[in-house]
Enzyme design. Structure first.
Site, short mmCIF file in Angstrom:
data_model
loop_
_atom_site.label_atom_id
_atom_site.label_comp_id
_atom_site.label_asym_id
_atom_site.label_seq_id
_atom_site.Cartn_x
_atom_site.Cartn_y
_atom_site.Cartn_z
N HIS A 145 0.85 -1.21 0.00
CA HIS A 145 0.00 0.00 0.00
C HIS A 145 0.88 1.25 0.00
O HIS A 145 0.72 2.16 -0.81
CB HIS A 145 -0.92 -0.02 1.23
CG HIS A 145 -1.76 1.22 1.38
ND1 HIS A 145 -3.11 1.25 1.09
CD2 HIS A 145 -1.44 2.48 1.79
CE1 HIS A 145 -3.58 2.47 1.32
NE2 HIS A 145 -2.59 3.24 1.74
N GLU A 146 1.86 1.28 0.91
CA GLU A 146 2.70 2.48 1.03
C GLU A 146 3.58 2.66 -0.18
O GLU A 146 3.72 3.77 -0.69
CB GLU A 146 3.56 2.38 2.30
CG GLU A 146 2.76 2.39 3.59
CD GLU A 146 1.74 3.51 3.65
OE1 GLU A 146 0.72 3.33 4.33
OE2 GLU A 146 1.90 4.56 3.00
N HIS A 149 1.84 4.22 -3.07
CA HIS A 149 1.73 5.69 -3.00
C HIS A 149 2.91 6.33 -3.74
O HIS A 149 2.76 7.35 -4.42
CB HIS A 149 1.70 6.19 -1.56
CG HIS A 149 0.35 6.11 -0.90
ND1 HIS A 149 -0.77 6.67 -1.47
CD2 HIS A 149 -0.04 5.56 0.27
CE1 HIS A 149 -1.82 6.47 -0.66
NE2 HIS A 149 -1.41 5.78 0.39
N TYR A 160 -3.90 14.41 -3.10
CA TYR A 160 -4.40 13.67 -1.93
C TYR A 160 -5.55 14.44 -1.28
O TYR A 160 -5.50 14.85 -0.11
CB TYR A 160 -3.26 13.45 -0.92
CG TYR A 160 -3.44 12.24 -0.04
CD1 TYR A 160 -3.50 12.37 1.35
CD2 TYR A 160 -3.53 10.97 -0.58
CE1 TYR A 160 -3.65 11.26 2.16
CE2 TYR A 160 -3.67 9.85 0.23
CZ TYR A 160 -3.74 10.00 1.60
OH TYR A 160 -3.88 8.89 2.41
N GLU A 169 -5.80 6.61 -2.65
CA GLU A 169 -5.90 5.59 -1.60
C GLU A 169 -6.34 4.24 -2.18
O GLU A 169 -5.77 3.19 -1.85
CB GLU A 169 -6.91 6.01 -0.54
CG GLU A 169 -6.27 6.74 0.62
CD GLU A 169 -5.20 5.91 1.29
OE1 GLU A 169 -5.52 4.79 1.73
OE2 GLU A 169 -4.05 6.36 1.34
N ASP A 228 -9.80 14.31 7.09
CA ASP A 228 -9.04 13.27 6.36
C ASP A 228 -8.93 13.60 4.88
O ASP A 228 -9.20 12.77 4.00
CB ASP A 228 -9.72 11.91 6.56
CG ASP A 228 -8.88 10.74 6.00
OD1 ASP A 228 -7.64 10.83 5.99
OD2 ASP A 228 -9.50 9.75 5.56
N HIS A 233 -9.72 8.17 3.09
CA HIS A 233 -9.68 6.77 3.57
C HIS A 233 -11.09 6.21 3.73
O HIS A 233 -11.25 5.04 4.06
CB HIS A 233 -8.94 6.69 4.90
CG HIS A 233 -7.48 6.96 4.80
ND1 HIS A 233 -6.93 8.19 5.13
CD2 HIS A 233 -6.46 6.18 4.42
CE1 HIS A 233 -5.63 8.15 4.94
NE2 HIS A 233 -5.31 6.94 4.51
C1 LIG Z 1 -7.85 6.68 8.98
C2 LIG Z 1 -6.55 6.24 8.38
C3 LIG Z 1 -6.30 5.06 7.71
C4 LIG Z 1 -4.97 5.14 7.34
C5 LIG Z 1 -4.21 4.15 6.54
O1 LIG Z 1 -4.76 3.47 5.72
N1 LIG Z 1 -2.86 4.10 6.78
C6 LIG Z 1 -2.02 3.29 5.96
C7 LIG Z 1 -1.89 1.89 6.50
F1 LIG Z 1 -1.04 1.24 5.71
F2 LIG Z 1 -1.43 1.93 7.73
F3 LIG Z 1 -3.08 1.26 6.47
N2 LIG Z 1 -4.43 6.29 7.77
O2 LIG Z 1 -5.41 7.00 8.39
ZN LIG Z 2 -2.60 5.23 1.95
#
Ligand SMILES: Cc1cc(C(=O)NCC(F)(F)F)no1
Ligand SMILES: [Zn+2]
Ligand SMILES: [Ca+2]
Length: 308
Positions: A145-146, A149, A160, A169, A228, A233
């Site tokens: 996921h990261e 990005h 974003y 996201e 957010d 999210h």
């Molecule tokens: C509310 C909220 C959800 C997230 C999220 O998805 N973080 C990335 C993860 F990889 F940690 F999931 N951040 O704030």
């Molecule tokens: Zn994310």
């Protein structure tokens, strides 16, 4: 000094032992992987509960990274390698920027930090507070996921905020599911391995049933908010559900090719959900033709969530 690329072992948060690509210099071993093509280098650090980045290299004396305080780093290093492999082997993309930039990760960031993020240059993982989250690098889908990005930021560069942000996201959740599946661990959930260690079976999000975790799965339920970044999210549940329909129809591999092409060739910084439908349709047409079942699957999936 004597230096060499080495192969070591490590124990991740799951307790399993994995093979790690490391580097030996003057008798110390580093989480520094020089084995990737075209010198893609993967480097993993610890912030030691501080917040300065990248922090200190994670090292070991005997190339067996098995102590409990090394587990988060072992996961971050190993899962970054798996995610690198997915983008290179499946899409020919050399690192997140397709230019072989190093993949830098830092673990043990902050104190009881319940999140993980890409800061524009590297991945950063908190340890969680032990109740809501365990160390966040412990889940391949979170790492993918990261890192996605970073792929998004160097391609479509989706802002974003609001719908482009929710799409940003969603792209990260989509490739998180695909990378996990490619590594033999298919599910529709995000973060199941690190979310609420005391509660088995739950997750941060579900692409199959976004409502499980208070996300909409249809435009009728789009959540208008200033929080957010405009609910990025939350509203990601809508394109996430569309992906769920599409992948159920034509499979993850074809879906991944269509999504990768849309992300890297058609989407731009202000693209909204309607633009995503059009980009995915165009990508499906490019790859499979306008009268293909793949094209129809994209059209059906987006129609089912109220787009198009
Ligand atoms: C509310 C909220 C959800 C997230 C999220 O998805 N973080 C990335 C993860 F990889 F940690 F999931 N951040 O704030
Ligand atoms: Zn994310
Ligand atoms: Ca998952």
């Amino acid at each position: 000094t004597q230096e060499a690329a080495t192969t070591g072992t490590g124990k991740g948060s799951s307790g399993e032992t994995v093979t790690l690509q490391t580097y030996q210099s003057n008798g110390t071993y580093y989480l520094y992987d020089t084995s990737k093509p075209m010198d893609g280098i993967i480097r993993t650090y610890t912030a030691n509960q501080g917040s300065s980045l990248p922090g200190n290299y994670v090292t070991d004396a005997d190339n067996n990274f098995q102590s409990s305080n090394q587990a988060a780093a072992v996961d971050a290093h190993y899962f970054a390698g798996l995610t690198y492999d997915y983008y290179y082997d499946t899409h020919g993309r050399n690192s997140y920027d397709n230019n072989g930039s190093d993949l830098i990760s830092t673990v043990h960031y902050g104190s009881n930090f319940n999140n993980a993020f890409w800061n524009g240059s590297q991945m950063v993982y908190g340890d969680g507070d032990g109740s809501t989250f365990s160390p966040l690098s412990g889940s391949l889908d979170v790492v993918a996921h990261e890192l996605t990005h970073a792929v998004t930021d160097t391609t479509a560069n989706l802002v974003y905020q609001d719908q482009p942000g929710a799409l940003n996201e969603s792209m990260s959740d989509v490739f998180a599911v695909i990378v996990e599946a490619e590594n033999g661990d298919f599910d529709w959930q995000l973060g199941e391995d690190i979310y609420t260690p005391g509660t088995p079976g739950d997750a941060l999000r579900s692409l199959e049933n976004p409502e499980l975790y208070d996300q909409p799965s249809h435009m009728d339920d789009y959540y208008n908010t200033s929080a957010d970044n405009g609910g990025v999210h939350t509203n990601s549940g809508i394109p996430n559900k569309a992906f769920y329909y599409i992948a159920n129809d034509i499979g993850l591999d074809k879906s991944g090719d269509i999504y990768y092409r849309a992300l890297t060739s058609y989407l731009t910084s202000q693209s909204d959900f309607e633009d995503a439908r059009n980009a995915l349709l165009q990508s499906a047409e490019d790859l499979y033709g306008a009268n293909s079942t793949e094209y129809q699957a994209v059209s059906d999936g987006y129609a089912a969530v109220g787009i198009g």
